[in-house]
Design an enzyme around this catalytic site. Sequence first.
Site, mmCIF file in Angstrom:
data_model
loop_
_atom_site.group_PDB
_atom_site.id
_atom_site.type_symbol
_atom_site.label_atom_id
_atom_site.label_comp_id
_atom_site.label_asym_id
_atom_site.label_seq_id
_atom_site.Cartn_x
_atom_site.Cartn_y
_atom_site.Cartn_z
ATOM 1 N N ASP A 139 -15.935 17.881 25.996
ATOM 2 C CA ASP A 139 -15.761 17.411 27.365
ATOM 3 C C ASP A 139 -16.845 16.372 27.621
ATOM 4 O O ASP A 139 -17.992 16.694 27.908
ATOM 5 C CB ASP A 139 -15.866 18.583 28.351
ATOM 6 C CG ASP A 139 -15.649 18.131 29.796
ATOM 7 O OD1 ASP A 139 -15.521 16.901 30.021
ATOM 8 O OD2 ASP A 139 -15.617 18.994 30.686
ATOM 9 N N LYS A 184 -15.461 10.138 35.175
ATOM 10 C CA LYS A 184 -16.652 9.487 35.736
ATOM 11 C C LYS A 184 -16.744 7.990 35.386
ATOM 12 O O LYS A 184 -16.021 7.207 35.991
ATOM 13 C CB LYS A 184 -17.890 10.292 35.377
ATOM 14 C CG LYS A 184 -17.773 11.716 35.970
ATOM 15 C CD LYS A 184 -19.033 12.521 36.033
ATOM 16 C CE LYS A 184 -18.846 13.718 36.955
ATOM 17 N NZ LYS A 184 -18.652 15.002 36.318
ATOM 18 N N TYR A 187 -19.430 23.227 32.955
ATOM 19 C CA TYR A 187 -18.409 22.990 33.972
ATOM 20 C C TYR A 187 -17.379 22.026 33.405
ATOM 21 O O TYR A 187 -17.741 21.008 32.798
ATOM 22 C CB TYR A 187 -19.056 22.397 35.223
ATOM 23 C CG TYR A 187 -18.093 22.058 36.339
ATOM 24 C CD1 TYR A 187 -17.432 23.057 37.037
ATOM 25 C CD2 TYR A 187 -17.861 20.733 36.705
ATOM 26 C CE1 TYR A 187 -16.554 22.741 38.072
ATOM 27 C CE2 TYR A 187 -16.994 20.406 37.731
ATOM 28 C CZ TYR A 187 -16.337 21.417 38.413
ATOM 29 O OH TYR A 187 -15.475 21.099 39.434
#
Length: 431
Positions: free
Chosen positions: A240, A268, A145
């Site tokens: 990522d 995050k 994702y």
Amino acid sequence: MINKSTSKKLFAEALEYIPGGVNSPVRAFKAVGGDPVFIASAKGAYIYDVDGNEYIELINSWGPMILGHGNKLVESALISAVKDSTSFGAPSEIEVKMARLISEMVPSIEKVRMVNSGTEATMSAIRLARGYTGREKIIKFEGCYHGHGDSFLIAAGSGAVTMGTPDSPGVTDGTARDTLTAKFNDLKSVEVLVNENKGQVAAIIVEPVAGNMGCIPPDDGFLEGLRNLCNEHQILLIFDEVMTGFRLSAGGAQQLYQVVPDLTTLGKIIGGGLPVGAYGGRKEIMDFVSPSGPVYQAGTLSGNPMAMHAGYAILSFLWKNPSIYNDLDAKTNSICTGIKENLKSHSLNFTINRVGSMFTLFFNENPVRNFEDAKKSDLKVFGEYFNFMLEEGIYLAPSQFESLFVSNAIVQKDIDRIIEANFEALKKVLS
Ligand SMILES: *Cc1c(COP(=O)(O)O)cnc(C)c1O
């Protein structure tokens, strides 16, 4: 049964005004049954719902709360920053400090651009990769994702698969055609795509440790293989690290596995709990970004002073206290060792994957190395397990296809409670 009456009431009202009652799909508990709990506050290793129930945290805002909730450094950075106004839309000193710190922590990032989410970071990174290489296609991996940008909602893991929509309506065929999907931990599948699309692939984007189909570590040689393939075909390698950055080490997964990407995306932890993302990499690539280069990307609230001060507080603490990563590793190892013993004493043979402070218990008796394996997990049993754990006061991610995140606020008695709850929940699931 714990009392969830206030949560129930709020959820019913939320359903009137918010699609599915939530601002991000997995939060709705659809995959595990039951209504979501509404959170009132959190402190250290604990989170409290609006009915006053206390849970031990194993989500930690999906990663950012690596030091636990209500961290004093972040709190005082924010209190002091708010007095100078919450946004300027103009350059400020903290942005320079932040950029310098990030490039010290993650040396492959020579220059960095701040954005407001992980989604924005990955969208911008592939636009840059396309602009820089003059090529249009990208390769991603099934079950990985990268946020909700159109190009990534092809075989997307995480929330998308939890909701049964790995390929989203609303993404045009043209966009979908430019996204090629390979199999995680399968170099051959990548080589085939690269050869079938010679000279057309701008970038390979990968979660160096997959976290969005549950935690899946890279096989030995997988990341190195991607690096070599990219070198051979002048393709940009994008890690990522929105999830793994500042979590698996101060320098992220690339430091842990010693593989250097061309571009890195972050999110995050980087915002200390405020909405922040970033993308960065080699100078000559990053200088392709506007205003030094032709690839346009901008943001009204990018580099926002509140967010920068919160992020800087947490990153500089992590940078100065590298032993945190040993502690996190040891704590998470204790939890997983305890769970393994529980499985053994119940004569169960489920798989646990762990890297540092990320782990997933798969209700699956076989090794989980890719998305296909992950999908073979018993989702019904996971749902029951999740709800029993919640009853026992442990707050897990409400999906089999998520990694759990341990914070350094957890102490031995919390670890003991998690292991005990796991023992009881497994027993109930079996009966
Ligand atoms: C969470 C995540 C994203 C998206 O970040 P948002 O801030 O939710 O937009 C992208 N990539 C990875 C690997 C993630 O874990």
